[in-house]
Motif scaffolding. Structure first.
Motif, short mmCIF file in Angstrom:
data_model
loop_
_atom_site.label_atom_id
_atom_site.label_comp_id
_atom_site.label_asym_id
_atom_site.label_seq_id
_atom_site.Cartn_x
_atom_site.Cartn_y
_atom_site.Cartn_z
N ALA A 16 0.81 -1.22 0.00
CA ALA A 16 0.00 0.00 0.00
C ALA A 16 0.84 1.27 0.00
O ALA A 16 0.48 2.27 -0.62
N VAL A 17 1.97 1.25 0.71
CA VAL A 17 2.77 2.47 0.85
C VAL A 17 3.96 2.52 -0.11
O VAL A 17 4.57 3.57 -0.29
N GLY A 134 -17.97 5.94 -6.72
CA GLY A 134 -18.01 7.13 -7.55
C GLY A 134 -16.63 7.74 -7.75
O GLY A 134 -16.27 8.18 -8.84
N LEU A 135 -15.83 7.78 -6.68
CA LEU A 135 -14.49 8.34 -6.78
C LEU A 135 -13.61 7.50 -7.70
O LEU A 135 -12.85 8.04 -8.51
N LYS A 136 -13.75 6.18 -7.61
CA LYS A 136 -12.96 5.30 -8.48
C LYS A 136 -13.30 5.56 -9.95
O LYS A 136 -12.41 5.67 -10.80
N VAL A 198 -1.42 13.08 -11.04
CA VAL A 198 -1.94 11.79 -11.47
C VAL A 198 -1.31 10.65 -10.67
O VAL A 198 -1.97 9.65 -10.36
N LYS A 199 -0.04 10.78 -10.32
CA LYS A 199 0.63 9.71 -9.56
C LYS A 199 -0.14 9.40 -8.28
O LYS A 199 -0.39 8.23 -7.96
N ALA A 200 -0.54 10.43 -7.57
CA ALA A 200 -1.28 10.22 -6.33
C ALA A 200 -2.67 9.66 -6.61
O ALA A 200 -3.13 8.72 -5.95
N MET A 201 -3.35 10.22 -7.60
CA MET A 201 -4.70 9.77 -7.90
C MET A 201 -4.72 8.33 -8.38
O MET A 201 -5.65 7.57 -8.09
N SER A 202 -3.70 7.94 -9.11
CA SER A 202 -3.61 6.56 -9.58
C SER A 202 -3.48 5.59 -8.41
O SER A 202 -4.10 4.52 -8.40
N GLU A 203 -2.68 5.97 -7.42
CA GLU A 203 -2.54 5.11 -6.24
C GLU A 203 -3.84 5.02 -5.46
O GLU A 203 -4.21 3.96 -4.96
N VAL A 204 -4.55 6.13 -5.35
CA VAL A 204 -5.85 6.11 -4.68
C VAL A 204 -6.81 5.18 -5.41
O VAL A 204 -7.51 4.35 -4.80
N GLU A 205 -6.87 5.30 -6.73
CA GLU A 205 -7.80 4.50 -7.53
C GLU A 205 -7.57 3.01 -7.34
O GLU A 205 -8.52 2.22 -7.30
N LYS A 206 -6.32 2.61 -7.19
CA LYS A 206 -6.01 1.18 -7.01
C LYS A 206 -6.58 0.64 -5.70
O LYS A 206 -6.83 -0.56 -5.58
N ASN A 207 -6.77 1.51 -4.73
CA ASN A 207 -7.25 1.09 -3.41
C ASN A 207 -8.77 1.17 -3.30
O ASN A 207 -9.33 0.89 -2.25
N LEU A 208 -9.44 1.56 -4.37
CA LEU A 208 -10.89 1.70 -4.36
C LEU A 208 -11.54 0.52 -5.07
O LEU A 208 -11.04 0.07 -6.11
N ALA A 209 -12.63 0.04 -4.53
CA ALA A 209 -13.33 -1.10 -5.13
C ALA A 209 -14.49 -0.61 -5.98
O ALA A 209 -15.22 0.30 -5.59
N ALA A 210 -14.64 -1.21 -7.16
CA ALA A 210 -15.71 -0.81 -8.07
C ALA A 210 -17.09 -1.10 -7.49
O ALA A 210 -18.07 -0.45 -7.86
N ASP A 211 -17.16 -2.07 -6.58
CA ASP A 211 -18.45 -2.42 -5.97
C ASP A 211 -18.40 -2.26 -4.45
O ASP A 211 -19.18 -2.88 -3.73
N THR A 232 -5.97 3.61 5.06
CA THR A 232 -4.88 4.19 4.28
C THR A 232 -5.16 5.65 3.94
O THR A 232 -6.26 5.99 3.52
N THR A 233 -4.13 6.48 4.12
CA THR A 233 -4.23 7.91 3.82
C THR A 233 -3.16 8.30 2.81
O THR A 233 -2.00 7.90 2.92
N TYR A 234 -3.57 9.09 1.83
CA TYR A 234 -2.66 9.60 0.79
C TYR A 234 -2.60 11.12 0.93
O TYR A 234 -3.64 11.78 0.94
N ILE A 235 -1.39 11.65 1.03
CA ILE A 235 -1.21 13.10 1.10
C ILE A 235 -0.24 13.50 0.00
O ILE A 235 0.88 12.96 -0.09
N THR A 236 -0.64 14.41 -0.84
CA THR A 236 0.19 14.80 -1.98
C THR A 236 0.29 16.31 -2.11
O THR A 236 -0.67 17.04 -1.82
#
Length: 377
Positions: A16-17, A134-136, A198-211, A232-236
């Motif tokens: 994750a990190v 929705g965020l994903k 985008v680097k940060a957003m891409s990492e966030v998207e990987k941790n989100l479930a479509a359902d 998990t927290t992402y700070i960019t």
């Protein structure tokens, strides 16, 4: 420090990190992962001074402590450990960590935790709450349009606009544009706009479930953005610079709309583009017909003089009167077709000089615009 945990929890936490570990660290400690015990279990942090990722994993704590362990060794070791309980002991006298599992044992040199920089603090009063599904969808469908190079750094991000009852995301590399909006509840009164890498957003998207059914927290300050999902927290750090005004780019009163099967169009483009010289070469699309035709075909072709050509027709339906002739980069169209979910896709055509509008009828809040590259003549 002495802890025990499952291999799966440790591997997931390190994974994750890991993407926030600095590839070219400004200081040696940034090549490592901070590990420290706390009331939530084991806290793991990686930080490259632009992106920081923090997560927590459940552990049995026998002795509190903290250390920074080299990320590459930690990732490789934990991934290859036997599937049994993992014990980690920090030996302060040796400046090393002992990692054991079953009959496997490793000793890894560590770095002082006091040298690891703290993550920026963001006040909870700046937070919006967004369903993870929705965020994903928003991130996944806007990322493809962001610039890949740093010649205009601000274009390597996603412009995110937070309002009281909605959030929107927009990305563009000057040749294409992706935009999506969605309603939210519980936002704050002030509108906030920022460009998130985008680097940060891409990492966030990987941790989100479509359902999934979790809620994600999104906060933006003057210099940073924070997204929190589960443990998990992402700070960019936000991107600086003037994001281009794009309102005038969105076409109005599109005279021609061609609808076809999304996967059929994608497969056809992938076959035809075999004959393209490179990823940025153009394919051509042509169609002639009137509205209401029982059947019609969109002709997709690619020609490379010293290699050959490819031509394929796919069935489509048409709204409007059209003599469609347009050339566009195959990769740019493939990128959007791969992130859509609907069975059908609609291409809005004005002329070979105007942007092609790509819409998914099942997601009316999303728009993708693609600029033609040459005159088809």
């Amino acid at each position: 420090m002495r802890i025990a945990c499952s291999k799966a929890a440790l591997v997931n936490g390190i994974h994750a990190v890991y993407r926030a570990v600095s590839a070219k660290p400004a200081m040696p400690v940034l090549s490592g992962i901070l590990m420290e015990t706390c009331s939530k279990g084991l806290r793991l942090v990686a930080y490259d001074l632009d992106l920081g990722i923090e997560t927590f994993i459940p552990v049995t704590i026998e002795q509190d402590g903290q250390m920074v362990i080299p990320a590459r060794y930690m990732a490789d070791i934990t991934r290859r450990l036997p599937h049994s309980e993992v014990c980690i002991t920090y030996r302060e006298d040796m400046h090393a960590a002992e990692i054991t599992s079953d009959r496997a044992s490793f000793t890894v040199k560590t770095m002082p935790a006091r040298d690891f920089p703290s993550l920026p603090e963001i006040a909870a009063s700046h937070t919006w709450v967004i369903p993870e599904t929705g965020l994903k969808t928003m991130i996944r469908r806007t990322i493809p349009a962001a610039a890949a190079d740093d010649s205009r750094a601000v274009l390597t991000g996603i412009r995110t606009c937070l309002q009281r009852d909605s959030v929107s995301m927009l990305a563009t590399d000057s040749f294409r544009l992706a935009y999506r909006t969605m309603p939210i509840e519980g936002g704050i009164d002030n509108e906030v706009t920022a460009v998130i890498p985008v680097k940060a957003m891409s990492e966030v998207e990987k941790n989100l479930a479509a359902d999934g059914d979790r809620m994600a927290s999104l906060a933006i300050t003057e210099s940073y953005a924070m997204v929190q999902v589960g443990p998990t927290t992402y700070i960019t750090r936000l991107l600086e610079g003037q994001f281009p005004s794009v309102k005038q780019v969105f076409p109005q009163n599109i005279p021609v709309k061609i609808t076809c099967d999304r996967l059929q169009l994608l497969d056809s483009i992938e076959r035809v583009s075999i004959m393209c010289k490179d990823e940025l070469s153009a394919i051509r699309m042509t169609y002639s017909g009137d509205e209401g035709m029982a059947s019609g075909y969109l002709t997709i072709s690619a020609v490379t003089p010293d290699a050959g050509e490819a031509v394929e027709d796919i069935p489509v339906s048409l709204q409007g009167h059209a003599n469609v002739q347009v050339a566009m980069r195959a990769r740019y169209l493939r990128d959007v077709l791969r992130v859509l979910d609907g069975e059908e896709v609609t291409l809005g055509y004005t002329s070979f000089k105007h942007p092609i509008e790509v819409k998914d009828p099942s997601d009316p809040e999303y728009t993708y615009l693609l600029m033609p590259v040459t005159s088809p003549a």
